[in-house]
Scaffold this active site. Structure first.
Site, PDB file in Angstrom:
ATOM      1  N   SER A   1       0.766  -1.223   0.083  1.00 42.63           N
ATOM      2  CA  SER A   1       0.288  -0.061   0.122  1.00 42.63           C
ATOM      3  C   SER A   1       1.166   1.435   0.178  1.00 42.63           C
ATOM      4  O   SER A   1       2.458   0.984   0.666  1.00 42.63           O
ATOM      5  CB  SER A   1      -0.747   0.217   1.234  1.00 42.63           C
ATOM      6  OG  SER A   1      -1.774   1.491   1.153  1.00 42.63           O
TER       7      SER A   1
ATOM      8  N   TYR B   1      -1.333  -0.776  10.885  1.00 43.44           N
ATOM      9  CA  TYR B   1      -1.897  -1.556   9.531  1.00 43.44           C
ATOM     10  C   TYR B   1      -0.830  -0.993   8.487  1.00 43.44           C
ATOM     11  O   TYR B   1       0.213  -1.578   7.652  1.00 43.44           O
ATOM     12  CB  TYR B   1      -2.986  -0.410   8.279  1.00 43.44           C
ATOM     13  CG  TYR B   1      -3.656  -0.605   6.949  1.00 43.44           C
ATOM     14  CD1 TYR B   1      -4.288  -2.005   6.377  1.00 43.44           C
ATOM     15  CD2 TYR B   1      -2.906   0.276   6.686  1.00 43.44           C
ATOM     16  CE1 TYR B   1      -4.172  -2.271   5.632  1.00 43.44           C
ATOM     17  CE2 TYR B   1      -3.554   0.043   4.761  1.00 43.44           C
ATOM     18  CZ  TYR B   1      -3.483  -1.526   4.330  1.00 43.44           C
ATOM     19  OH  TYR B   1      -3.586  -0.925   3.415  1.00 43.44           O
TER      20      TYR B   1
END
Length: 251
Positions: free
Chosen positions: A142, A155
């Site tokens: 990401s 995350y």
């Protein structure tokens, strides 16, 4: 690249929805047989592939569990006879909270799926690919694997770790016929982004305004990039974290 993957076999984790679904369907459109893997049983991806004349199976799997992942690879190979490509896309965002308020349970769960899950998938995928001396793996990181994002420390840490795992595996198998790369999506129109912004129009508008291209990406745009990283068109690319984010991290 039409039918480029004819007679090849691909695994796509997190394949029931969003980016995973788009990538599984694109693999099939390009000729691959696809194992659609998720811990949520949803027939739409497989049904869409088979309705279009492709071949696909669904495998239920918790990628944070060794036995599940081993069985997933074994099922793929026993069904289709080989494994050529893998898109390790399964991931969760976890609960949002500043670093000092994140619970141990949340932190462990996010890293269990996003980091341990990627490692376990590679562990069994690589072993199978080495049997015939060629393969390509793409791990889903990401832009949160490249820069910080307040409120999602677990995350963010997990997606940084995915890039580290990717680079290490790429070096380990560079002379064994295997390529390992990562992809770093930006804000993509999926259920995950809806959960992240809690469907708040003000938050959404602010995120769109922050995108240099002025919009969210689409799952199919990430699928195209993942497919390219698996194809021989990227034959000299390994250990790379490909950013597909509309320019977000270029600011």
């Amino acid at each position: 690249m039409d039918r480029f993957f004819e007679d090849k076999v691909a695994i796509v984790t997190g394949g029931s929805f969003g980016i995973g679904r788009a990538t599984a369907m694109l693999f099939a459109q390009r000729g691959a047989k696809v194992a659609v893997v998720d811990w949520v049983e949803d027939a739409e991806t497989v049904n869409s592939i088979t309705a279009a004349g492709g071949e696909a199976i669904f495998i239920k799997c918790d990628v944070s569990k060794d036995s599940d992942v081993q069985a997933m690879v074994e099922k793929t190979v026993s069904t289709f006879g080989r494994l050529d490509y893998a898109f390790n896309n399964a991931g969760i965002e976890g609960a949002s909270a500043p670093t000092h308020e994140v619970t141990e349970e949340n932190f462990d769960k996010v890293l269990g799926v996003n980091v341990k899950g990627v490692w376990l998938c590679m562990k069994y995928e690589i072993a199978e690919m080495l049997r015939h001396g060629k393969g390509a793996i793409v791990n889903c990181s990401s832009i949160a694997g490249l820069i910080g994002f307040p409120g999602i420390p677990a995350y963010t840490a997990s997606k940084h770790a995915v890039i580290g795992l990717t680079k290490t595996a790429a070096l380990e198998y560079a002379q064994s016929g295997l390529r390992v790369n990562a992809i770093c999506p930006g804000a993509i129109q999926t259920a995950m982004i809806d959960r992240f912004i809690e469907k708040n129009k003000t938050t959404r508008d602010a995120m769109v305004a922050g995108e240099p291209m002025g919009r969210f990406g689409e799952p199919g745009e990430i699928a195209e990039a993942a497919i390219w990283l698996c194809s021989d068109a990227s034959s000299f690319t390994t250990g790379h974290a490909l950013v597909v984010d509309g320019g977000w991290v270029a600011r």
